[in-house]
Design a protein around this motif. Structure first.
Motif, short mmCIF file in Angstrom:
data_model
loop_
_atom_site.label_atom_id
_atom_site.label_comp_id
_atom_site.label_asym_id
_atom_site.label_seq_id
_atom_site.Cartn_x
_atom_site.Cartn_y
_atom_site.Cartn_z
N PRO A 145 35.16 36.39 48.18
CA PRO A 145 35.16 35.68 49.46
C PRO A 145 36.32 34.69 49.52
CG PRO A 145 33.04 35.46 48.34
CD PRO A 145 34.00 36.01 47.35
N TRP A 146 36.61 34.17 50.72
CA TRP A 146 37.69 33.18 50.89
C TRP A 146 37.16 31.83 50.43
CZ3 TRP A 146 39.78 30.92 56.11
CH2 TRP A 146 40.96 30.18 55.86
N ASP A 218 22.35 28.27 43.78
CA ASP A 218 21.89 29.58 43.31
C ASP A 218 22.59 30.68 44.09
OD1 ASP A 218 20.55 31.61 42.14
OD2 ASP A 218 18.66 31.28 43.19
N SER A 219 23.90 30.82 43.86
CA SER A 219 24.67 31.78 44.66
C SER A 219 24.53 33.20 44.14
CB SER A 219 26.14 31.39 44.67
OG SER A 219 26.66 31.42 43.37
N ALA A 222 21.76 34.88 45.83
CA ALA A 222 22.02 35.01 47.26
C ALA A 222 23.07 36.08 47.58
CB ALA A 222 22.47 33.67 47.80
N ARG A 226 27.22 41.81 46.50
CA ARG A 226 27.88 41.89 47.79
C ARG A 226 29.30 41.37 47.66
NH1 ARG A 226 24.23 40.05 52.65
NH2 ARG A 226 25.95 41.04 53.73
N ALA A 227 30.20 42.00 48.35
CA ALA A 227 31.59 41.59 48.25
C ALA A 227 32.19 41.56 49.65
CB ALA A 227 32.36 42.58 47.38
N VAL A 228 33.31 40.85 49.76
CA VAL A 228 34.02 40.78 51.04
C VAL A 228 35.27 41.66 50.92
CG1 VAL A 228 35.20 39.26 52.67
CG2 VAL A 228 33.15 38.46 51.48
N ALA A 232 37.09 43.02 55.94
CA ALA A 232 36.14 42.01 56.42
C ALA A 232 36.78 40.62 56.40
CB ALA A 232 34.89 42.03 55.55
#
Lengths: 464, 51
Positions: A145-146, A218-219, A222, A226-228, A232
């Motif tokens: 993610p960014w 707690d990332s 969550a 999953r990836a960006v 996206a």
């Protein structure tokens, strides 16, 4: 000679800015060596510097390094005057947001990313906004993610949304929150209607909720598996851009926005004032002028014809916005329109009072313009003339100041609703107060008016 | 990485990226359907102008 590290340049272990013999350098530490090589080698640096989106630099010898950690030393093109987001008009902050997004978009297309999205990385340079942190780019890890998304929202989206949809004065929150306006605060301050606008609902309100929900960090649970994707990530940039572009503000309805059209000068008085200003200022030969009550910048432009750079300050957000829009529309270089309440100027703040400089420590200017200003300070703010003189003597080496007597209709307006507790406010009192801090070089009456323009030389500025 | 991206921002970004991807996919499907109808339309696309 020893190097002097720039006060605000300490957060990023990749490198820092410092000066040596008055020249600005950026040290790159070994920890960032590979990433800098990748950035330059990819052609992204050349592209951004060529298009004047990123400040250009030239590599210099390692013997100029400040510490043994260095793997490279860069000499960036120097920005004349560093300003801060809490001093910018709305349009400048909005354009800075769009520039940051354009940089992230261009970086993504070459498999790079912006490591940070701080508004402090954008400055006005030669008539256009430019990104000044060369070490903000690094190769993108596929799926990551960014990292700067939250910072972008706090530095740009929240303040712009508040200024556009709540009140333009919310921009001053950036002065107390130098790391950006917290999302939860922005969420509480924005109008309820922003919950039904998809952009603010997602990037401000739900974002604030998510920060609170995952405050314990707690990332992994969550965001598991999953990836960006790059597509996206580009979609996110596009979405943020369309939201920022829809945030607007019309500079009207404030006290000073129409001052240039609503003052008590006759045509002859205006012409006389302009002639005296350019004559006296030209004689002083300044390189850098600070226009302290510039309004929309009429006299700043007259001063610019005589100087290299004019910092065009005003207290009114609408006047500064108009000034900025003119700079941008006409591509004017050397004029920097900034918000400034001279009765409460930008302080030194951040870590050790050294991260963001005060107005005074960014001076002194070669010359100050203080036109139609002194009565607002003395009568509007109850500031003793001697204190005004003392502060101005520290801000500039020369001062071109207009004295407006009590009999002037503009001063009468200020006194309309209050008792006259200013017995010392007279031409004699003004000269006596200013003689304690300045040498009066010339005094010229403005035709068809009771006003007088003075050129003075400071006894204090630049002595240190 | 030297700034703290905060967990909440990372999670929200995943949600936002998912929404963007979904919208982009819907847009692509819509365009495909429109072009399919356009290719079947003997009157040069007038059927599909309201889609």
């Amino acid at each position: 000679m020893d190097s002097e590290v720039v006060g605000g340049s300490f957060r990023d272990p990749s490198g820092f800015l410092y000066t040596r013999n008055g020249t600005l350098y950026r040290q790159v530490n070994r920890v960032f060596q590979d990433r800098l090589a990748a950035f330059v080698g990819s052609g992204l640096y050349d592209e951004l510097a060529r298009d004047r989106l990123l400040i250009p630099h030239r590599p210099v010898g390692l013997e100029l390094a400040a510490t043994a950690e260095a793997c490279a030393v860069l000499q960036p093109e120097r920005v004349g005057f560093i300003s801060y987001p809490y001093e910018w008009p709305f349009g400048w902050l909005r354009d800075a947001a769009l520039l940051t997004l354009e940089l992230q978009e261009r970086a993504l297309t070459r498999d790079f990313t912006l490591r940070d999205a701080s508004a402090y990385n954008v400055q006005l340079h030669e008539g256009r906004l430019i990104f000044i942190d060369t070490l903000s780019f690094e190769p993108r890890v596929e799926g990551a993610p960014w990292a700067a998304y939250g910072q972008f929202c706090e530095h740009f989206l929240v303040p712009l949304a508040l200024m556009s949809m709540r009140d333009i004065r919310c921009g001053s929150l950036l002065r107390s929150h130098i790391d950006g306006i917290p999302l939860d605060l922005g969420s509480r301050l924005l109008p309820a209607s922003t919950w039904i606008r998809p952009g603010t609902a997602l990037h401000v309100h739900l974002h604030a909720w998510a920060q609170s929900r995952y405050a314990q960090g707690d990332s992994r649970r969550a965001s598991r598996k999953r990836a960006v994707s790059r597509q996206a990530a580009l979609g996110l940039v596009k979405n943020l851009r369309s939201i920022i572009e829809r945030l607007t503000w019309t500079p009207a309805g404030t006290e000073w926005a129409d001052y240039t059209l609503d003052n008590n000068y006759s045509q002859a008085a205006s012409a006389s004032k302009r002639e005296i200003v350019t004559g006296l200022l030209g004689g002083a030969g300044p390189q850098v002028v600070w226009d302290l009550g510039a309004n929309t910048g009429e006299y700043s432009r007259a001063a610019r014809e005589l100087a290299l750079r004019v910092i065009s300050f005003d207290v009114d957000p609408a006047a500064v916005e108009r000034n900025y829009r003119r700079v941008r529309a006409e591509g004017e270089s050397g004029i920097v329109p900034l918000l400034l309440d001279l009765a409460n100027p930008s302080p030194a703040q951040g870590w050790a009072h050294d991260e963001r400089l005060s107005l005074e420590s960014r001076g002194p200017a070669d010359a100050l313009l203080a036109l139609a200003l002194v009565h607002h300070l003395a009568i509007g703010h109850n500031l003793p003339l001697e204190r005004i003189a003392s502060f101005l003597s520290r801000l500039g080496r020369s001062l071109l100041i207009e004295f407006v007597p009590k009999s002037d209709s503009q001063v009468q307006r200020l006194l309309q609703s209050r008792p006259d507790i200013f017995p010392g406010y007279s031409r004699e009192g003004f000269e006596a107060a200013f003689r304690r801090h300045f040498r009066i070089e010339a005094a010229r009456p403005v035709a068809e008016s009771e006003r007088t323009l003075y050129l003075m030389t400071s006894c204090a500025a630049g002595r240190a | 990485m030297y700034i703290d991206p905060t967990t909440g921002s990372l999670v929200l970004q995943l949600v936002a990226a998912g929404v963007m991807s979904g919208l982009a996919m819907m847009s692509r499907v819509r365009e495909s359907v429109k072009s399919l109808f356009r290719s079947l339309d003997p009157r040069g696309g007038r059927w599909t102008q309201k889609l």
